[in-house]
Design a protein around this motif. Sequence first.
Motif, PDB file in Angstrom:
ATOM      1  N   GLY A  12      18.238  -1.309 -28.594  1.00 15.01           N
ATOM      2  CA  GLY A  12      18.533   0.094 -28.288  1.00 15.01           C
ATOM      3  C   GLY A  12      17.277   0.941 -28.212  1.00 15.01           C
ATOM      4  O   GLY A  12      17.201   2.015 -28.803  1.00 15.01           O
ATOM      5  N   GLY A  36      18.190  -2.181 -24.115  1.00 18.34           N
ATOM      6  CA  GLY A  36      19.133  -1.064 -24.097  1.00 18.34           C
ATOM      7  C   GLY A  36      19.657  -0.828 -22.701  1.00 18.34           C
ATOM      8  O   GLY A  36      19.284  -1.516 -21.751  1.00 18.34           O
ATOM      9  N   ASN A  91      18.619  -1.326 -34.014  1.00 18.98           N
ATOM     10  CA  ASN A  91      18.729   0.127 -33.858  1.00 18.98           C
ATOM     11  C   ASN A  91      19.825   0.562 -32.891  1.00 18.98           C
ATOM     12  O   ASN A  91      20.285   1.700 -32.964  1.00 18.98           O
ATOM     13  N   ILE A  94      26.111   3.454 -31.070  1.00 23.39           N
ATOM     14  CA  ILE A  94      26.867   4.472 -30.343  1.00 23.39           C
ATOM     15  C   ILE A  94      27.756   5.215 -31.341  1.00 23.39           C
ATOM     16  O   ILE A  94      27.958   4.748 -32.467  1.00 23.39           O
ATOM     17  N   ILE A 114      28.450  -3.119 -31.686  1.00 25.94           N
ATOM     18  CA  ILE A 114      27.079  -2.647 -31.398  1.00 25.94           C
ATOM     19  C   ILE A 114      26.365  -2.227 -32.678  1.00 25.94           C
ATOM     20  O   ILE A 114      25.207  -2.594 -32.910  1.00 25.94           O
TER      21      ILE A 114
HETATM   22  P1  NAD Z   1      20.469   7.076 -28.321  1.00 21.50           P
HETATM   23  O1  NAD Z   1      21.789   7.235 -27.674  1.00 21.50           O
HETATM   24  O2  NAD Z   1      19.332   7.952 -27.902  1.00 21.50           O
HETATM   25  O3  NAD Z   1      19.989   5.561 -28.255  1.00 21.50           O
HETATM   26  C1  NAD Z   1      20.878   4.482 -28.449  1.00 21.50           C
HETATM   27  C2  NAD Z   1      20.272   3.251 -27.844  1.00 21.50           C
HETATM   28  O4  NAD Z   1      21.220   2.169 -27.990  1.00 21.50           O
HETATM   29  C3  NAD Z   1      20.010   3.396 -26.342  1.00 21.50           C
HETATM   30  O5  NAD Z   1      18.829   2.727 -25.997  1.00 21.50           O
HETATM   31  C4  NAD Z   1      21.214   2.684 -25.719  1.00 21.50           C
HETATM   32  O6  NAD Z   1      20.984   2.198 -24.416  1.00 21.50           O
HETATM   33  C5  NAD Z   1      21.392   1.562 -26.715  1.00 21.50           C
HETATM   34  N1  NAD Z   1      22.700   0.909 -26.597  1.00 21.50           N
HETATM   35  C6  NAD Z   1      23.929   1.462 -26.601  1.00 21.50           C
HETATM   36  N2  NAD Z   1      24.856   0.533 -26.376  1.00 21.50           N
HETATM   37  C7  NAD Z   1      24.195  -0.648 -26.238  1.00 21.50           C
HETATM   38  C8  NAD Z   1      24.601  -1.987 -25.990  1.00 21.50           C
HETATM   39  N3  NAD Z   1      25.902  -2.334 -25.822  1.00 21.50           N
HETATM   40  N4  NAD Z   1      23.655  -2.941 -25.900  1.00 21.50           N
HETATM   41  C9  NAD Z   1      22.338  -2.624 -26.028  1.00 21.50           C
HETATM   42  N5  NAD Z   1      21.898  -1.375 -26.276  1.00 21.50           N
HETATM   43  C10 NAD Z   1      22.825  -0.411 -26.373  1.00 21.50           C
HETATM   44  O7  NAD Z   1      20.757   7.282 -29.883  1.00 21.50           O
HETATM   45  P2  NAD Z   1      19.808   7.440 -31.170  1.00 21.50           P
HETATM   46  O8  NAD Z   1      20.191   8.724 -31.811  1.00 21.50           O
HETATM   47  O9  NAD Z   1      18.383   7.173 -30.870  1.00 21.50           O
HETATM   48  O10 NAD Z   1      20.426   6.284 -32.082  1.00 21.50           O
HETATM   49  C11 NAD Z   1      19.740   5.122 -32.429  1.00 21.50           C
HETATM   50  C12 NAD Z   1      20.273   4.623 -33.764  1.00 21.50           C
HETATM   51  O11 NAD Z   1      20.039   5.604 -34.760  1.00 21.50           O
HETATM   52  C13 NAD Z   1      21.775   4.347 -33.770  1.00 21.50           C
HETATM   53  O12 NAD Z   1      22.049   3.173 -34.500  1.00 21.50           O
HETATM   54  C14 NAD Z   1      22.334   5.561 -34.483  1.00 21.50           C
HETATM   55  O13 NAD Z   1      23.562   5.289 -35.109  1.00 21.50           O
HETATM   56  C15 NAD Z   1      21.229   5.833 -35.484  1.00 21.50           C
HETATM   57  N6  NAD Z   1      21.219   7.178 -36.036  1.00 21.50           N
HETATM   58  C16 NAD Z   1      21.052   8.259 -35.235  1.00 21.50           C
HETATM   59  C17 NAD Z   1      21.062   9.517 -35.804  1.00 21.50           C
HETATM   60  C18 NAD Z   1      20.887  10.758 -34.994  1.00 21.50           C
HETATM   61  O14 NAD Z   1      21.107  11.837 -35.532  1.00 21.50           O
HETATM   62  N7  NAD Z   1      20.494  10.678 -33.743  1.00 21.50           N
HETATM   63  C19 NAD Z   1      21.230   9.671 -37.189  1.00 21.50           C
HETATM   64  C20 NAD Z   1      21.398   8.540 -37.958  1.00 21.50           C
HETATM   65  C21 NAD Z   1      21.384   7.295 -37.381  1.00 21.50           C
END
Ligand code: NAD
Length: 261
Positions: A12, A36, A91, A94, A114
Amino acid sequence: MTLKSKTAVVTGSTSGIGLAIARAFAKEGASVVINGMGDAAEIEKERAGIEKEFGVKAIYSPADMTKPDEIAAMIALAEKTFGSVDVLVNNAGIQFVSPVEEFPIEKWNQILAINLSSAFHTIRAAVPGMKARKWGRIINTASAHSLIASPFKSAYVAAKHGIAGLTKTIALETATHGITVNCISPGYVWTPLVERQIPDTMKARGLTKEQVINDVLLEAQPTKQFVTVDQVAALAVFLTTDAASQITGANLSMDGGWTAG
Ligand code: NAD
């Protein structure tokens, strides 16, 4: 450059936190495998940009984190291309926001696949090589939701509590092999994932966009500020260093005090 001659796989990493982590590892000299979804031309631009900016090798794996065979192929591709997977960051993630009685079954299955099961599949494939080389760093992007719950996020909270348990289990299994396994638990980080859940939260709670940002998101975060992707990436880099070799099985919060309350 703490990661020279090391290879890092970051799932991701075409967006948000994962992209920041992949770039931070590249800055430290690692060869990186990015992964990703997204626009092919945009992904290629990021990949080539990493190579040019940091003078490292970067490859892209389109593996879908819901597909165990594609996940195994991604780890195999990394090992074949670079000779090892030394750092693994699970990482990809969704979100979906809905009351449980309306929660679509396919969304539950997708989030569990995921946000949780993909880490089992990557770890299962990467650990033998790490054990053989007596060195490895596994970092899971969990969430404040690995420690506490919020309504309407049943699948996400269940998956994130699951990844915290998986982290502890693998840390114990690998503790004498030079491998550390930790999770980072951010609060709200301003990324596309957070932006995308605003309309659903507006609908589920009957609020305006400003009310969701201030009264739901930042309400939970005592510092009243979003975490940045670069702050999460800096902690991930630290976890790869020798200074962090005795940190294993930990769930490291970076949430502006959210889970202290
Ligand atoms: P984002 O949507 O910017 O990035 C998510 C990434 O996961 C992207 O690269 C996407 O293409 C990839 N992805 C989604 N489905 C996929 C699949 N089936 N196969 C391969 N890749 C896939 O989100 P983010 O905020 O950067 O989140 C990244 C991680 O951080 C996640 O696990 C999320 O739960 C966690 N997180 C985010 C936050 C926040 O506030 N943004 C807080 C806590 C935890």
